[in-house]
Design a protein around this motif. Structure first.
Motif, PDB file in Angstrom:
ATOM      1  N   ASP A   1       8.272   4.872  11.601  1.00  0.00           N
ATOM      2  CA  ASP A   1       7.918   5.289  12.965  1.00  0.00           C
ATOM      3  C   ASP A   1       7.915   6.808  13.120  1.00  0.00           C
ATOM      4  OD1 ASP A   1       7.726   2.617  14.080  1.00  0.00           O
ATOM      5  OD2 ASP A   1       9.906   2.523  13.878  1.00  0.00           O
ATOM      6  N   HIS A   2       8.887   7.478  12.472  1.00  0.00           N
ATOM      7  CA  HIS A   2       9.009   8.924  12.655  1.00  0.00           C
ATOM      8  C   HIS A   2       9.346   9.574  11.324  1.00  0.00           C
ATOM      9  CE1 HIS A   2       9.197   8.316  17.059  1.00  0.00           C
ATOM     10  NE2 HIS A   2       9.984   7.290  16.773  1.00  0.00           N
ATOM     11  N   VAL A   3       8.498  10.499  10.871  1.00  0.00           N
ATOM     12  CA  VAL A   3       8.754  11.316   9.685  1.00  0.00           C
ATOM     13  C   VAL A   3       8.848  12.753  10.164  1.00  0.00           C
ATOM     14  CG1 VAL A   3       7.943  12.024   7.404  1.00  0.00           C
ATOM     15  CG2 VAL A   3       7.482   9.698   8.229  1.00  0.00           C
ATOM     16  N   VAL A   4      10.057  13.300  10.170  1.00  0.00           N
ATOM     17  CA  VAL A   4      10.282  14.602  10.792  1.00  0.00           C
ATOM     18  C   VAL A   4      11.217  15.445   9.947  1.00  0.00           C
ATOM     19  CG1 VAL A   4       9.904  13.747  13.144  1.00  0.00           C
ATOM     20  CG2 VAL A   4      12.193  13.673  12.160  1.00  0.00           C
ATOM     21  N   PRO A   5      11.173  16.770  10.115  1.00  0.00           N
ATOM     22  CA  PRO A   5      12.148  17.629   9.437  1.00  0.00           C
ATOM     23  C   PRO A   5      13.558  17.340   9.927  1.00  0.00           C
ATOM     24  CG  PRO A   5      10.291  18.902  10.280  1.00  0.00           C
ATOM     25  CD  PRO A   5      10.172  17.544  10.871  1.00  0.00           C
ATOM     26  N   LEU A   6      14.529  17.686   9.108  1.00  0.00           N
ATOM     27  CA  LEU A   6      15.926  17.440   9.455  1.00  0.00           C
ATOM     28  C   LEU A   6      16.298  18.060  10.796  1.00  0.00           C
ATOM     29  CD1 LEU A   6      18.761  16.423   8.608  1.00  0.00           C
ATOM     30  CD2 LEU A   6      19.089  18.636   7.476  1.00  0.00           C
ATOM     31  N   ALA A   7      15.807  19.252  11.069  1.00  0.00           N
ATOM     32  CA  ALA A   7      16.172  19.959  12.298  1.00  0.00           C
ATOM     33  C   ALA A   7      15.762  19.200  13.555  1.00  0.00           C
ATOM     34  CB  ALA A   7      15.545  21.353  12.302  1.00  0.00           C
ATOM     35  N   GLU A   8      14.770  18.314  13.450  1.00  0.00           N
ATOM     36  CA  GLU A   8      14.292  17.591  14.623  1.00  0.00           C
ATOM     37  C   GLU A   8      14.962  16.227  14.794  1.00  0.00           C
ATOM     38  OE1 GLU A   8      10.051  17.337  14.699  1.00  0.00           O
ATOM     39  OE2 GLU A   8       9.759  19.428  14.096  1.00  0.00           O
ATOM     40  N   ILE A   9      15.729  15.793  13.808  1.00  0.00           N
ATOM     41  CA  ILE A   9      16.280  14.440  13.861  1.00  0.00           C
ATOM     42  C   ILE A   9      17.328  14.272  14.963  1.00  0.00           C
ATOM     43  CG2 ILE A   9      17.660  12.752  12.573  1.00  0.00           C
ATOM     44  CD1 ILE A   9      16.085  13.470  10.090  1.00  0.00           C
ATOM     45  N   PRO A  10      18.277  15.194  15.177  1.00  0.00           N
ATOM     46  CA  PRO A  10      19.270  14.963  16.244  1.00  0.00           C
ATOM     47  C   PRO A  10      18.650  14.744  17.619  1.00  0.00           C
ATOM     48  CG  PRO A  10      19.983  16.742  14.796  1.00  0.00           C
ATOM     49  CD  PRO A  10      18.574  16.426  14.417  1.00  0.00           C
ATOM     50  N   ALA A  11      17.717  15.594  18.006  1.00  0.00           N
ATOM     51  CA  ALA A  11      17.077  15.426  19.312  1.00  0.00           C
ATOM     52  C   ALA A  11      16.286  14.124  19.383  1.00  0.00           C
ATOM     53  CB  ALA A  11      16.167  16.621  19.606  1.00  0.00           C
ATOM     54  N   LEU A  12      15.640  13.756  18.267  1.00  0.00           N
ATOM     55  CA  LEU A  12      14.894  12.503  18.232  1.00  0.00           C
ATOM     56  C   LEU A  12      15.830  11.318  18.419  1.00  0.00           C
ATOM     57  CD1 LEU A  12      12.371  10.788  17.668  1.00  0.00           C
ATOM     58  CD2 LEU A  12      12.845  11.046  15.227  1.00  0.00           C
ATOM     59  N   LEU A  13      16.977  11.341  17.751  1.00  0.00           N
ATOM     60  CA  LEU A  13      17.924  10.239  17.886  1.00  0.00           C
ATOM     61  C   LEU A  13      18.425  10.114  19.314  1.00  0.00           C
ATOM     62  CD1 LEU A  13      20.028  10.580  14.601  1.00  0.00           C
ATOM     63  CD2 LEU A  13      18.179   8.970  15.089  1.00  0.00           C
ATOM     64  N   GLU A  14      18.731  11.240  19.927  1.00  0.00           N
ATOM     65  CA  GLU A  14      19.204  11.189  21.319  1.00  0.00           C
ATOM     66  C   GLU A  14      18.129  10.587  22.227  1.00  0.00           C
ATOM     67  OE1 GLU A  14      21.182  13.957  24.826  1.00  0.00           O
ATOM     68  OE2 GLU A  14      20.364  14.906  23.015  1.00  0.00           O
ATOM     69  N   ARG A  15      16.894  10.969  22.025  1.00  0.00           N
ATOM     70  CA  ARG A  15      15.811  10.421  22.856  1.00  0.00           C
ATOM     71  C   ARG A  15      15.654   8.926  22.629  1.00  0.00           C
ATOM     72  NH1 ARG A  15      10.514   9.361  21.969  1.00  0.00           N
ATOM     73  NH2 ARG A  15      10.364  10.523  20.007  1.00  0.00           N
ATOM     74  N   LEU A  16      15.680   8.498  21.361  1.00  0.00           N
ATOM     75  CA  LEU A  16      15.504   7.082  21.055  1.00  0.00           C
ATOM     76  C   LEU A  16      16.639   6.242  21.621  1.00  0.00           C
ATOM     77  CD1 LEU A  16      14.311   7.334  17.335  1.00  0.00           C
ATOM     78  CD2 LEU A  16      12.917   6.727  19.327  1.00  0.00           C
ATOM     79  N   VAL A  17      17.845   6.780  21.603  1.00  0.00           N
ATOM     80  CA  VAL A  17      19.000   6.050  22.114  1.00  0.00           C
ATOM     81  C   VAL A  17      18.909   5.875  23.624  1.00  0.00           C
ATOM     82  CG1 VAL A  17      21.481   6.262  22.552  1.00  0.00           C
ATOM     83  CG2 VAL A  17      20.578   6.602  20.242  1.00  0.00           C
TER      84      VAL A  17
END
Length: 339
Positions: A175-191
């Motif tokens: 679903d999401h292939v992103v750089p490491l720096a973008e993963i925390p914000a992505l996880l918060e949004r998905l949660v």
């Protein structure tokens, strides 16, 4: 506490290997203190490791991080880290630790965590594959996708070691292939966003009762699949093709399990070890033959006997040189150089 079934995606499972300490620490440092999710981390480690990752994560960010304990409740705002030498598994409402068979030559391994998370929590799961060699985590990520969960992979170009992320991207519809720096914000949004599945999830391939690590013990005379004609690198037993998902894996009756790339690497290592044993035997034969020739001369025996021993030593020396060349160009050596 864990949100009800109608809530958001509140189970985050993260898998990493080489280069994973820094990657996981960066994620933990940037997750918010009020994260309405429980986080579970598997990092490949030696069974003799001191297990310092939990304390590192605890200091890195606001969430409580600790070494996972068997039977611990699954609670929001906590990070559970797999202890060295044990698989970290999820059951409905609690954590389970297992010293079951190694998977992909690792314990803890990523796939058992991912598979049991998918089986126990379905579309509430977010699976994350980070930096690492080979392909552990791919089959587990596919199980999460099949159960309706969300899949996240660190961009292989951004990863310190691209093997695990690349395998996931090549074999799973991520679903999401992103750089490491973008993963925390992505996880918060998905949660925080509600679950909105438009496609019914496929049935989980591995229900929780299928054994300690997702492999079901079938008995010494069972045939769990198509015989692979290969030997298990862990126990030397016969391997069978295992298809709990669309991916091909290999398993033995003991429960050791391998993805294709890991099995190829493990087989190459076993071949190199076998060649090394043969090389040692040849070198010992050279030394023995030369010593016997020296002894024959010292005792004044027939020179023919000493010459025969010297010729024997020379033949063994030539074969040993060829064997050393095979080791230097073995698949395991080439794989180490590539990594």
């Amino acid at each position: 506490m864990i949100a009800p079934e109608t809530g958001g995606r509140d189970i985050i499972v993260i898998g990493a290997s080489a280069g994973g300490v820094e990657a996981v620490r960066e994620i933990a440092a940037r997750l918010p203190a009020d994260l309405p999710a429980a986080v579970f981390v598997v990092l490949h480690s030696s069974p003799n490791s001191r297990g310092l990752l939990a304390s590192l994560l605890n200091r890195a960010g606001p969430l409580d991080a600790f070494m996972a304990e068997d039977g611990a409740s699954v609670l929001h705002g906590q990070i559970h880290v797999a202890p060295p030498g044990q698989h970290l598994l999820l059951r409905p409402g609690h954590v389970h630790l297992s010293r079951g068979p190694r998977e992909n030559c690792a314990r803890p391994a990523v796939n058992p965590l991912f598979r049991t998370a998918a089986a126990s929590y379905g579309d509430r799961v977010i699976g994350v594959v980070l930096t690492g060699n080979l392909d552990d985590g791919t089959a587990g990520l596919l199980a999460i996708a099949d159960a309706g969960g969300v899949t996240v992979v660190q961009d292989p170009e951004d990863a310190m070691y691209a093997g695990m992320p690349r395998s996931a991207v090549e074999n799973v519809r991520v679903d999401h292939v992103v750089p490491l720096a973008e993963i925390p914000a992505l996880l918060e949004r998905l949660v925080r966003e509600p679950r909105t599945n438009t496609v019914p999830p496929r049935a989980s391939h591995v229900p929780p009762e299928h054994g300690e690590d997702g492999m079901r013990w079938l008995g010494s005379y069972a045939q769990p699949g198509r015989a692979a004609g290969l030997s298990c690198p862990e126990c030397d037993g016969p391997l069978w093709e295992v298809r709990d998902s669309d991916l091909l894996e290999f398993g033995c009756l003991i429960g050791h399990r391998f993805s294709p790339e890991t099995l190829a690497q493990a087989s190459a290592v076993a071949l190199e070890e076998t060649l090394s044993v043969s090389l040692r035997a040849l070198e010992e034969r050279v030394r023995m033959a030369e010593r016997l020739a020296e002894n024959a001369r010292e005792r004044g025996q027939n020179p023919i006997r000493a010459d025969r021993r010297l010729r024997e030593a020379e033949r063994a020396r030539r074969i040993a040189a060829q064997m050393r060349g095979l080791i230097e160009t073995s698949p395991a050596t080439e794989a180490d150089a590539a990594d």
